[in-house]
Structure formats: C-alpha cells, structure tokens
Motif scaffolding. Structure first.
Motif, mmCIF file in Angstrom:
data_model
loop_
_atom_site.group_PDB
_atom_site.id
_atom_site.type_symbol
_atom_site.label_atom_id
_atom_site.label_comp_id
_atom_site.label_asym_id
_atom_site.label_seq_id
_atom_site.Cartn_x
_atom_site.Cartn_y
_atom_site.Cartn_z
ATOM 1 N N GLN A 106 -0.208 4.713 6.393
ATOM 2 C CA GLN A 106 -1.012 5.100 5.238
ATOM 3 C C GLN A 106 -0.193 6.045 4.360
ATOM 4 O O GLN A 106 0.623 6.821 4.861
ATOM 5 N N ASP A 164 -4.607 8.517 0.760
ATOM 6 C CA ASP A 164 -5.252 7.724 1.802
ATOM 7 C C ASP A 164 -4.997 8.341 3.178
ATOM 8 O O ASP A 164 -5.905 8.473 3.998
ATOM 9 N N LYS A 168 -11.332 4.568 3.177
ATOM 10 C CA LYS A 168 -9.955 4.152 2.896
ATOM 11 C C LYS A 168 -9.857 3.673 1.451
ATOM 12 O O LYS A 168 -10.678 2.878 1.012
ATOM 13 N N ASP A 169 -8.885 4.143 0.731
ATOM 14 C CA ASP A 169 -8.658 3.706 -0.639
ATOM 15 C C ASP A 169 -7.171 3.797 -0.954
ATOM 16 O O ASP A 169 -6.714 4.635 -1.720
ATOM 17 N N GLY A 170 -6.378 2.946 -0.320
ATOM 18 C CA GLY A 170 -4.957 3.026 -0.557
ATOM 19 C C GLY A 170 -4.197 1.906 0.100
ATOM 20 O O GLY A 170 -4.759 1.013 0.727
#
Length: 493
Positions: free
Chosen positions: A165, A169, A488-490
C-alpha cells in the motif's frame, strides 16, 4: 393503524402493513382509496403530485416526481428520481438547542490507567499485515487456556492489508490498527508483524504515539525462530495483566456509542433510527458521547447536520466532510446518488434522500460538537460526525477505532455481522425481531404498536447499560468477529 404520515407537511404516507388496491385508508381525517398494492414500509401519495414537483417525506424532499402521481398511487423507484448529483455551496444557518442535563445513570466498567473506560476486558492479537493472519489465529488457539473468568476473551483479528500500500492508503491502515491498539475494551494487546511489510511495526509506532509498554507488546515473526511459542509466552503475561482488572461503578458519561444502520427498510426512519436518536440525546444529556458516520447516507440530509453545528468552524468541517466524500465518488466516475441498495428498495426506500433523512435521525437533536477524520479519536463530549463510508463492516470498524465501546446498529432486513466491539442489532419491525431472534438484540418495531418513545427509550437505555456492564452479551458477540474491514482508497502494488 394501516398507514402513517410522518410529518403533516408530507405528500406521502407509509404503509404500516401490506395494503391492497381498492382499500381505503384514513390519513389526517382524509379517506384515500389506494390505486395500487402497497407493501409494508412503502409509500403512497396522499395528494396529487405533478411531474417535476418534489415529493415530501420527513418534511423534506426525497426526490421529485418523474411523472404525474395521483393520490393513492404507489410512490417508488418507477416514478421518483433523486435531486442529488453535484457538489453544493452551503450557508451556515444555525438551528439547534442545547439539551437539558439529565439525571446520571451508571454501569460497571473497567477503568484503564489512561483514564478511558472499557466495557469488555479482552486480550487482542492484532496483525500488521495479512501475511501473518494464520500466525495470529494459531497464537489465539494455543492461548485460549490463559482466559480466566475475569477475561472476556482472547481474540485475534484478520485483515488483508499492511503491505503493498502507498501513501495515504497505507497510513489509513496504520491509523486503523493504532485505533484498535488504543481501544479500552482491550486490556492488553499483542501486535504481530512479519518484518518486511510497508506498514511494519516501526511505522505503526509512529502513528500510535505514546503507549503503555506493560499493556502493549510487539512481535516480529521474521526475527523469531518460533513465533508461535514466542507469541504464547507474551500473551500469557498479557493475560495475567488483563486479569488484574475488575469492573467498577462508572457514570454513563464515560460511554462512547457508535450509531450505524444497515439493511434499512421503510420503517427504519420511523422506529429504530429515531429510537437511537432519542437514546443519543439521553446519553449526551448525561455527559456521554455518540458518533454518527456513513457520510454518503448524509447526502440529501446534510443541511440538517450542518445547521446543528455548534460553531461556524464545525460547519465548515462538515461541508468538507460532505463535499470531499462526493469528490471521492466523482474521482471514480460513480454517481453520487447511486444508493440505496436492492435490499433498501425492497424494504420501501426509494432515493438516497429518502434513506439519508431516515439515517440522520440516529443523531437525535443534539448540537454537533466535533467532526472527525477516519481513525481520529473522540476527544469532545457530545455528538461527533465521523468520516467513513456506508458499508456496514467498514463503518462499524471506523466507529470502533474512534473510541466507541459499543455500536448500535439498526436494521430492517437483518444482518449477523460483528466487529471488535459489541454490535447490537435493533430491528425496525417486530416481524424481523421474531423471525431472526438470534440476530436481533432489541425490537424498535414496538413503536408501531402504540408504545411511547419515552418509555421505550428508558427501557433501551437500561438495556444498553446492562450490556456495558457485561450482564448481557450482544448477539453478535456469540458469532464470529475476527475479520477487520479497513477503508481503502489507493493503489496496491
């Protein structure tokens, strides 16, 4: 009562039970002949609504009529469209009243050295990375023998993140894990890392800050020849430490309660969510704290919350909370109004505004005292708004890591899931409570049968204090609660 109009300004009423075409119902002294079958929880027009005109429920628009809707017709997805769709400018127009103080109630909790209070006395084994999930499960298994009558459980948790990651994130994962480590329901914590992951223990410690070295221990598997034996040795010591705590009388003002809904139906905004709002006001009147999240399910009702912000600075933070989440949708090319879910629609919820206006009722009437980012801890008494999505597992986890010792989860469809803290399910209708008695903890559907909100709130508050005291376990605590759901955003490498 076959149907009810929630607010006298409304242009629709809600069927309290299945009603059929040709039947007559009385709304506010007016007899209405139904033109269609209306399932329980669904809406029908109580006045003619021309095409393009707003449809009013809860005294606010829930969308507009796509076609002319005649009195007595079913109002749902086939003839209604959301008004949502873009970023908006907002003006601060304060509209709130402070709650009157209420006589304090008490529960039996665990006072921690850092001043926080837990409602459970557990030992947690937390992985930094999904690669060691099997290791923490095995450590939990071999350490079950160290549980005592004074320890509520020794639990390991699983998640698939912590490695590959990048940027924010990765930081969100670390903040989530740090929030769990700090949680007062955990008397003691073992953190297990692999050693080569992005979110390794050294990086986690940077996000964690100061910690009690007696309470929190770390294990890096790649640095141990037998990580299971080493983990058992550490947990044995942590269990002895956890066993030293005893329940003590604590004021309700020590409680932080998360507010969440999922699998909503047409009754959620009439029974279960208003009950949580009434409880929230009651707890806040005693000096306690509640957290409201599910930002996408504030869309369409956000101005209610904005105007309840105690200061203009909080109003600005709430505007950012809403618009930044809309930008998140737009960044991925998703429609802002792409909600409610199929289950919501089957239960009678038509548009996101319909869902949101029912959803925000969980926050009662108290002023908004703080706005929190994902992973940020509650630090102000009263009602806080929290950045998190509507997803049941992700949002409930977000409430827990922000400090909620328990979560109140309303539902009209039913769900068995649990998270690291007791997650009580409150049904919006009695049929669900009876049908899924092993899932549901409290039936708010009784409000449809004439019981008063005041009486049920009093009973509900006492019930919550019994759960906090360990006298009652949430149904979800009797099921599996090992999985962590992290926002989660990545990019994943």
């Amino acid at each position: 009562m076959k149907a009810l109009q929630i607010n006298r300004r409304d242009s629709v009423a809600v069927a309290a039970e299945a009603i059929y075409a040709g039947e007559t119902v009385c709304i506010d002294g007016k007899e209405i002949i139904l033109k269609n079958d209306i399932p329980a929880g669904h809406k029908f027009a109580i006045t003619d609504i021309p095409a393009g005109e707003n449809i009013i429920k809860y005294a606010f628009p829930i969308g507009y009529a796509k076609t002319d809707i005649k009195i007595g017709e079913h109002v749902h997805s086939h003839n209604t469209r959301s008004n949502l769709g873009s970023l908006l400018d907002y003006k601060y127009e304060p509209n709130f009243e402070y709650l009157a103080p209420k006589e304090m109630k008490y529960f039996m909790g665990y006072k921690r050295p850092d001043g926080k209070v837990g409602i459970r006395n557990e030992v947690w084994i937390i992985p930094t990375v999904g690669c060691v999930n099997s290791i923490v499960r095995e450590i939990e298994s071999v350490c079950a023998k160290y549980k005592t009558d004074n320890i509520d459980g020794i639990y390991s948790y699983n998640h698939p993140y912590g490695c590959s990651q990048l940027g924010e994130d990765c930081l969100m994962t670390l903040d989530y894990l740090a929030g769990l480590i700090k949680h007062p329901n955990a008397a003691a914590v073992l953190v297990v890392g692999l050693g080569c992951e992005n979110g390794n223990i050294d990086e986690l410690k940077k996000r964690l800050g100061d910690y009690d070295e007696t309470r929190v221990k770390f294990l890096v598997c790649q640095q141990s020849s037998d990580e299971i034996a080493e983990g058992e040795r550490i947990v044995e010591g942590l269990a002895r430490y956890a066993d030293s705590f005893r329940r003590e009388k604590c004021p309700a003002s020590d409680l932080v309660v998360g507010l969440k809904c999922g699998g909503s139906d047409g009754f959620s905004g009439i029974t279960a969510n208003p009950l949580l709002g009434s409880f929230s006001d009651s707890l806040i009147s005693m000096g306690g704290s509640t957290i409201l999240t599910e930002v996408p399910e504030m869309f369409g009702a956000e101005t209610i919350l904005m105007n309840r912000c105690r200061t203009e600075k909080l109003f600005d933070k709430t505007v950012d909370l809403i618009n930044n989440f809309k930008k998140y949708f737009m960044r991925y090319g998703e429609k802002i109004d792409e909600n409610p879910s199929p289950g919501n629609k089957a239960g009678g919820i038509t548009t996101l505004e319909d869902k949101s206006l029912g959803c925000v009722q969980k926050g009662g009437t108290a002023p908004v005292e703080d706005v929190l980012g994902y992973g940020e801890q509650v630090s102000v008494k009263g009602l806080s708004l929290l950045q998190a999505p509507g997803n049941d597992l992700v949002a409930s986890g977000a409430l827990a890591i922000s400090g909620a010792q328990l979560i109140l989860f309303t539902t009209g469809r039913g769900t068995p899931f649990g998270c690291p803290v007791p997650t009580l399910k409150i049904s919006s209708n009695s049929a669900l409570a009876n049908f899924k008695s092993k899932w549901i903890d409290f039936d708010a559907g009784r409000l449809l049968c004439g019981e008063s909100m005041e009486d049920i709130t009093e009973e509900f508050t006492d019930y919550i204090l019994s759960v906090a005291s360990g006298e009652i376990k949430a149904a979800s605590e009797l099921l599996d609660k090992h999985e962590l759901a992290i926002f989660k955003d990545g990019v994943t490498l």
